[in-house]
Design a protein around this motif. Sequence first.
Motif, PDB file in Angstrom:
ATOM      1  N   THR A  62     -23.645 -18.539  53.526  1.00  0.00           N
ATOM      2  CA  THR A  62     -24.773 -17.616  53.664  1.00  0.00           C
ATOM      3  C   THR A  62     -25.349 -17.195  52.321  1.00  0.00           C
ATOM      4  OG1 THR A  62     -23.244 -15.756  53.808  1.00  0.00           O
ATOM      5  CG2 THR A  62     -24.010 -16.730  55.892  1.00  0.00           C
ATOM      6  N   LYS A  63     -24.566 -17.374  51.270  1.00  0.00           N
ATOM      7  CA  LYS A  63     -25.025 -17.072  49.913  1.00  0.00           C
ATOM      8  C   LYS A  63     -24.618 -18.234  49.014  1.00  0.00           C
ATOM      9  CE  LYS A  63     -24.242 -12.134  50.540  1.00  0.00           C
ATOM     10  NZ  LYS A  63     -23.400 -10.997  50.164  1.00  0.00           N
ATOM     11  N   PRO A  64     -25.472 -18.612  48.079  1.00  0.00           N
ATOM     12  CA  PRO A  64     -25.074 -19.697  47.166  1.00  0.00           C
ATOM     13  C   PRO A  64     -23.904 -19.257  46.281  1.00  0.00           C
ATOM     14  CG  PRO A  64     -27.184 -18.745  46.505  1.00  0.00           C
ATOM     15  CD  PRO A  64     -26.805 -18.095  47.800  1.00  0.00           C
ATOM     16  N   THR A  65     -23.045 -20.210  45.966  1.00  0.00           N
ATOM     17  CA  THR A  65     -21.887 -19.936  45.126  1.00  0.00           C
ATOM     18  C   THR A  65     -22.250 -20.211  43.669  1.00  0.00           C
ATOM     19  OG1 THR A  65     -20.446 -20.598  46.953  1.00  0.00           O
ATOM     20  CG2 THR A  65     -19.444 -20.464  44.776  1.00  0.00           C
ATOM     21  N   SER A  66     -22.117 -19.194  42.826  1.00  0.00           N
ATOM     22  CA  SER A  66     -22.477 -19.347  41.414  1.00  0.00           C
ATOM     23  C   SER A  66     -21.395 -20.123  40.656  1.00  0.00           C
ATOM     24  CB  SER A  66     -22.671 -17.974  40.771  1.00  0.00           C
ATOM     25  OG  SER A  66     -21.419 -17.313  40.676  1.00  0.00           O
ATOM     26  N   LYS A  67     -21.756 -20.566  39.457  1.00  0.00           N
ATOM     27  CA  LYS A  67     -20.800 -21.309  38.627  1.00  0.00           C
ATOM     28  C   LYS A  67     -19.602 -20.444  38.257  1.00  0.00           C
ATOM     29  CE  LYS A  67     -24.027 -24.626  36.729  1.00  0.00           C
ATOM     30  NZ  LYS A  67     -24.618 -25.230  35.535  1.00  0.00           N
ATOM     31  N   ASP A  68     -19.834 -19.158  38.034  1.00  0.00           N
ATOM     32  CA  ASP A  68     -18.735 -18.248  37.704  1.00  0.00           C
ATOM     33  C   ASP A  68     -17.725 -18.179  38.849  1.00  0.00           C
ATOM     34  OD1 ASP A  68     -20.006 -17.716  35.311  1.00  0.00           O
ATOM     35  OD2 ASP A  68     -20.940 -15.851  36.031  1.00  0.00           O
ATOM     36  N   ILE A  69     -18.232 -18.115  40.059  1.00  0.00           N
ATOM     37  CA  ILE A  69     -17.351 -18.040  41.232  1.00  0.00           C
ATOM     38  C   ILE A  69     -16.616 -19.375  41.418  1.00  0.00           C
ATOM     39  CG2 ILE A  69     -17.253 -17.656  43.728  1.00  0.00           C
ATOM     40  CD1 ILE A  69     -17.923 -15.144  42.076  1.00  0.00           C
ATOM     41  N   LEU A  70     -17.296 -20.495  41.158  1.00  0.00           N
ATOM     42  CA  LEU A  70     -16.627 -21.797  41.246  1.00  0.00           C
ATOM     43  C   LEU A  70     -15.471 -21.895  40.255  1.00  0.00           C
ATOM     44  CD1 LEU A  70     -19.654 -24.232  41.689  1.00  0.00           C
ATOM     45  CD2 LEU A  70     -17.964 -23.570  43.412  1.00  0.00           C
ATOM     46  N   ALA A 125     -16.592 -12.528  43.974  1.00  0.00           N
ATOM     47  CA  ALA A 125     -15.513 -11.926  43.190  1.00  0.00           C
ATOM     48  C   ALA A 125     -15.414 -10.459  43.579  1.00  0.00           C
ATOM     49  CB  ALA A 125     -15.803 -12.056  41.702  1.00  0.00           C
ATOM     50  N   ILE A 126     -14.205 -10.016  43.870  1.00  0.00           N
ATOM     51  CA  ILE A 126     -13.956  -8.620  44.202  1.00  0.00           C
ATOM     52  C   ILE A 126     -12.917  -8.104  43.211  1.00  0.00           C
ATOM     53  CG2 ILE A 126     -13.054  -7.016  45.935  1.00  0.00           C
ATOM     54  CD1 ILE A 126     -14.156  -8.888  48.090  1.00  0.00           C
ATOM     55  N   ALA A 127     -13.334  -7.175  42.384  1.00  0.00           N
ATOM     56  CA  ALA A 127     -12.480  -6.609  41.333  1.00  0.00           C
ATOM     57  C   ALA A 127     -11.891  -7.708  40.448  1.00  0.00           C
ATOM     58  CB  ALA A 127     -11.386  -5.737  41.941  1.00  0.00           C
ATOM     59  N   GLY A 128     -12.688  -8.707  40.120  1.00  0.00           N
ATOM     60  CA  GLY A 128     -12.260  -9.793  39.241  1.00  0.00           C
ATOM     61  C   GLY A 128     -11.426 -10.866  39.906  1.00  0.00           C
ATOM     62  N   ALA A 129     -11.235 -10.786  41.223  1.00  0.00           N
ATOM     63  CA  ALA A 129     -10.434 -11.772  41.946  1.00  0.00           C
ATOM     64  C   ALA A 129     -11.323 -12.602  42.870  1.00  0.00           C
ATOM     65  CB  ALA A 129      -9.352 -11.075  42.761  1.00  0.00           C
ATOM     66  N   TYR A 130     -10.945 -13.854  43.053  1.00  0.00           N
ATOM     67  CA  TYR A 130     -11.692 -14.747  43.950  1.00  0.00           C
ATOM     68  C   TYR A 130     -11.523 -14.274  45.383  1.00  0.00           C
ATOM     69  CZ  TYR A 130     -12.779 -18.797  46.812  1.00  0.00           C
ATOM     70  OH  TYR A 130     -13.303 -19.624  47.782  1.00  0.00           O
ATOM     71  N   ALA A 131     -12.627 -14.257  46.130  1.00  0.00           N
ATOM     72  CA  ALA A 131     -12.580 -13.849  47.536  1.00  0.00           C
ATOM     73  C   ALA A 131     -13.405 -14.798  48.383  1.00  0.00           C
ATOM     74  CB  ALA A 131     -13.097 -12.428  47.695  1.00  0.00           C
ATOM     75  N   LEU A 132     -12.836 -15.211  49.488  1.00  0.00           N
ATOM     76  CA  LEU A 132     -13.530 -15.996  50.508  1.00  0.00           C
ATOM     77  C   LEU A 132     -13.831 -15.036  51.648  1.00  0.00           C
ATOM     78  CD1 LEU A 132     -14.460 -18.799  51.551  1.00  0.00           C
ATOM     79  CD2 LEU A 132     -12.199 -19.012  52.590  1.00  0.00           C
ATOM     80  N   VAL A 133     -15.107 -14.833  51.930  1.00  0.00           N
ATOM     81  CA  VAL A 133     -15.505 -13.864  52.953  1.00  0.00           C
ATOM     82  C   VAL A 133     -15.947 -14.615  54.203  1.00  0.00           C
ATOM     83  CG1 VAL A 133     -17.030 -11.944  53.521  1.00  0.00           C
ATOM     84  CG2 VAL A 133     -16.220 -12.235  51.175  1.00  0.00           C
ATOM     85  N   LEU A 134     -15.242 -14.380  55.306  1.00  0.00           N
ATOM     86  CA  LEU A 134     -15.549 -14.996  56.600  1.00  0.00           C
ATOM     87  C   LEU A 134     -16.393 -14.005  57.397  1.00  0.00           C
ATOM     88  CD1 LEU A 134     -11.950 -16.280  57.373  1.00  0.00           C
ATOM     89  CD2 LEU A 134     -13.821 -17.550  56.324  1.00  0.00           C
TER      90      LEU A 134
END
Length: 181
Positions: A62-70, A125-134
């Motif tokens: 639903t939202k594009p994934t940025s390079k930082d998140i990758l 990213a949530i508080a600097g941690a990777y998050a997968l939101v379903l």
Amino acid sequence: MLRQTSLGTLGLSVGGVLFLAGLVAYVTDNPTLNLAGFFYGVPLLLGGLALKASELTPVPFTKPTSKDILELREQQATATQNQIRLDVTRYRYGQDAHLDSSLSSLGLSPTDEERPVLTGLHETAIAGAYALVLEFESPLIPLEIWEQKREKIEGFFGPGVRVTVTQPAEERVDVALIATS
């Protein structure tokens, strides 16, 4: 690439072309091509129809994934987070819904009619941690039940995962699987 290709559509296309070639060969009295067209075309066409009937389309981002998140995903994502992301973003066959067995195991799918439907996902990213939101459409299971099951969801998708449950809109629930390592 194959993950984004519908095997049902592929079977229908190839089977249809071979069947039509066999039909044209039959009309033009070409027995060898006729036999090959029917012999291979009909089963592929029927197989494609069967796959198409049981096909479950991929869940969209639903939202594009940025390079930082990758980069964050490469560093922190757990095997379970990666497996979920890969499983729900490809065509599936013979299942009623994405994550249907997981939702049943968690007690969030008492019946097929009440089962929440995974409508989208995004990475953040949530508080600097990777998050997968379903992102679930959940008209019959209220947020309170999701919150009661939060610890069970953590145990099911863990270890190395913390879960938060939010309700961004009415009848919608977002489940964030946050990497803790």
